[in-house]
Write a protein that holds these residues in place. Structure first.
Motif, short mmCIF file in Angstrom:
data_model
loop_
_atom_site.label_atom_id
_atom_site.label_comp_id
_atom_site.label_asym_id
_atom_site.label_seq_id
_atom_site.Cartn_x
_atom_site.Cartn_y
_atom_site.Cartn_z
N ARG A 83 0.60 -1.26 -0.02
CA ARG A 83 0.10 -0.07 0.03
C ARG A 83 1.13 1.24 0.10
NH1 ARG A 83 -4.33 1.24 4.33
NH2 ARG A 83 -5.51 2.21 2.78
N SER A 84 1.99 1.18 0.79
CA SER A 84 2.79 2.43 1.00
C SER A 84 3.32 2.89 -0.50
CB SER A 84 3.72 2.50 2.12
OG SER A 84 4.64 1.70 1.65
N GLN A 141 -10.40 -12.10 2.27
CA GLN A 141 -9.17 -11.35 1.85
C GLN A 141 -8.53 -11.72 0.37
OE1 GLN A 141 -6.41 -12.60 5.09
NE2 GLN A 141 -7.89 -12.10 6.57
N LYS A 142 -8.93 -12.84 0.18
CA LYS A 142 -8.39 -13.28 -1.30
C LYS A 142 -9.08 -12.53 -2.55
CE LYS A 142 -8.30 -17.29 -4.19
NZ LYS A 142 -8.84 -18.36 -4.34
N ALA A 143 -10.36 -12.40 -2.19
CA ALA A 143 -11.26 -11.42 -3.08
C ALA A 143 -10.71 -10.09 -3.05
CB ALA A 143 -12.76 -11.58 -2.56
N ALA A 144 -10.43 -9.39 -2.09
CA ALA A 144 -9.82 -8.16 -1.95
C ALA A 144 -8.49 -7.92 -2.71
CB ALA A 144 -9.65 -7.68 -0.40
N GLU A 171 -7.89 0.99 -1.79
CA GLU A 171 -8.81 0.76 -0.92
C GLU A 171 -8.91 -0.82 -0.76
OE1 GLU A 171 -12.36 2.75 -1.19
OE2 GLU A 171 -11.37 4.31 0.02
N SER A 172 -8.85 -1.44 -1.78
CA SER A 172 -9.05 -2.92 -1.63
C SER A 172 -8.01 -3.52 -0.69
CB SER A 172 -8.73 -3.72 -3.13
OG SER A 172 -9.67 -3.34 -4.11
N THR A 209 -6.94 -5.30 6.00
CA THR A 209 -6.26 -4.89 7.03
C THR A 209 -7.37 -4.08 7.96
OG1 THR A 209 -5.54 -2.85 6.00
CG2 THR A 209 -3.99 -4.47 6.43
N GLY A 210 -8.55 -3.96 7.20
CA GLY A 210 -9.67 -3.23 7.73
C GLY A 210 -9.64 -1.72 7.99
N ASP A 211 -8.56 -1.19 7.17
CA ASP A 211 -8.43 0.36 6.95
C ASP A 211 -9.74 1.10 6.36
OD1 ASP A 211 -6.04 0.72 8.58
OD2 ASP A 211 -5.00 -0.25 6.81
N SER A 212 -10.05 0.15 5.30
CA SER A 212 -11.14 0.67 4.58
C SER A 212 -12.41 -0.28 4.53
CB SER A 212 -10.91 1.28 3.28
OG SER A 212 -10.16 -0.03 2.77
#
Ligand code: GDP
Ligand code: ZN
Length: 463
Positions: A165-166, A401-404, A437-438, A443-446
């Motif tokens: 992400r970063s 998680q895999k779908a994300a 976003e995905s 991680t639950g951030d979005s």
């Protein structure tokens, strides 16, 4: 955020040696002060040091409920990151329930399933991937599932997602600032630079998805069909594989008596052998169910094991079945290797279709138990390219998680396409933001409150 103090029985609901009632929240220590008595001291537990154990009684007024050990755990070094009390009681269901009732009477409210873990998440001690791994640790059925869940619990997925992400965020920031300040920040040639970054990044995500499929197989087991003519030794082979200490045999009754499943455990790899009724049938499987049906059950399986009796020559029935074997994930076993051999590998390859020529052929003897090790190695090679490491890879076996991950990958592919089509740079950032976003969903951030509630509702009581 809820500040109510919650309580629940944290151990199983059958009679056992000890049981634990857990309390978490601001009022935990006040509540325990109201119901705890010690013979020796009148000191209040709210004044005790953190991470200390106290022997005494839980009382409702004058009535003694149970003899207990009380654990005092102070914010922030606790599971929930709140003040926590654990009461070690006698493990009978009745006495446990009475202790819990007393705790509730003196100020706590019953915890919902998973609420302790949910608080750990909401209070920021763990991310969503770690919270979900808690359920997986509890439900783990084999070593692999446990190892990989523990790994995730320790934050392996969280760390990886943050890394990826970063990198993406960095690019979004660059695009935004370049578009804001074109005089000072040149965006010339940026598409190509971004493309170079996208390659390794999408490879990383692709690998995670690939591993997750392997992980799923390791966790759930490989759906296996064993096929072969009557008397070739299918049952003996099943017995040889499941008979020893390493085998776990479970019979799962299906809708008909035909659908039986047995599990074979080969050094960490679980084979779910489906339709074992078919194996024990004295009639030829292909004859019994027909070629079409046989073909269908072969394509549905993750793994097909074809067993032949190598002490007698091949006949047309073997030929019929060998022609059905086209899939990559098939193993041919030449059983009864302890007897004089009448079949050679060459002969079999000659019969098989061109497509099936890579299928491994292994000599085994169900009677003497030889060849099992080779079968194990071969299956490892077929499914995991020979290597299964529990610690170095991150296995995302959670479907959500895999779908994300897949969504994130799709978004990165869209960025690639925009670059190739020479779209303006703000098009890149739209999809980069989507990818972020995905990943944030993992991680639950979005994620929204509804999803969080849904995830934690799958937990058991007291966790
Ligand atoms: P299935 O009909 O394919 O399930 O075959 P079974 O497992 O019932 O075995 C048929 C016969 O072959 C039995 O008499 C077994 O004892 C024998 N058999 C099975 N495996 C071996 C083997 O590896 N070596 C020898 N010599 N006999 C075997
Ligand atoms: Zn049999």
């Amino acid at each position: 955020m809820s500040t109510e103090t919650i309580a629940a029985i944290a151990t199983g609901m059958t009679n056992s040696g000890i049981g634990i009632v857990r309390i978490s929240g601001k009022e935990s220590f006040q509540i325990i002060d109201r119901i705890y008595r010690s013979k020796k001291s009148t000191k209040k537990l709210s004044e005790a040091a953190s991470h200390t154990v106290h022997y005494g009684y839980i009382c409702d007024g004058d009535q003694v409920i149970d003899e207990v050990m009380v654990l005092i755990l102070k914010y922030p070094n606790t599971y929930t990151m709140e003040d926590t009390v654990e009461i070690d009681c006698h493990g009978g269901t009745l006495v446990l329930r009475r202790v819990l009732e007393t705790v509730l009477k003196y100020g706590a409210r019953p915890a919902e399933p998973g609420e302790f873990t949910k608080r750990a998440f909401l209070n920021g001690r763990i991310d969503l991937s770690q919270a979900e791994s808690v359920i997986d640790v509890i439900n783990a059925q084999n070593d692999f599932a446990l190892e990989s869940s523990l790994n995730q619990l320790q934050g392996s997925v969280r760390k990886k997602m943050k890394q990826i992400r970063s990198k993406i965020l960095h690019e979004i920031a660059f695009i935004e600032s370049a578009l804001d300040d074109p005089e000072h920040i040149s965006i010339d040639g940026y598409g190509e630079r971004l493309m170079n970054l996208l390659e390794p990044l999408s490879m990383e995500i692709k690998d995670l998805i690939l591993f997750s499929e392997n992980g799923e197989l390791l966790k759930e087991g490989i759906n296996t069909v064993i096929i072969g003519k009557p008397n070739v030794g299918k049952s003996s082979l099943m017995n040889a594989l499941t008979g020893k200490e390493r085998a776990i045999v479970t019979e799962i009754a299906g809708t008909t008596r035909d659908i039986l499943e047995e599990q074979i455990n080969l050094n960490g790899i679980t084979l779910n052998v489906v339709d074992t009724a078919g194996i024990h049938d004295t009639q030829d499987q292909v004859e019994r169910i027909g070629v079409e049906k046989a073909r269908e059950s072969l394509t549905k399986a993750d793994l097909v094991i074809y067993v032949a009796d190598s002490s007698i020559p091949l006949d047309e029935n073997d030929t019929k079945i060998l022609h059905l074997l086209k899939e990559k994930k098939t193993v041919v076993l030449l059983n009864k290797s302890d007897l004089p051999q009448m079949i050679s590998e060459k002969e079999i390859y000659k019969i098989m279709d061109e497509k099936a020529k890579n299928i491994p052929i292994i000599s085994v003897s169900a009677k003497e138990g030889t060849g099992v090790k080779e079968l194990e190695e071969t299956i490892k090679e077929l499914f995991f390219h020979g290597k299964i490491s529990y610690n170095n890879e991150i296995f995302i076996t959670n479907i959500r998680q895999k779908a994300a991950l897949q969504q994130a990958l799709d978004s990165l592919m869209m960025v690639k396409k925009s670059i190739e089509d020479q779209m303006p740079e703000d098009f890149f950032s739209i999809d980069l933001v989507n990818a972020c976003e995905s990943l944030g969903k993992i991680t639950g951030d979005s994620v929204g409150e509804d999803l969080v509630n849904e995830i934690f509702s799958k937990f058991c009581m007291g966790k």
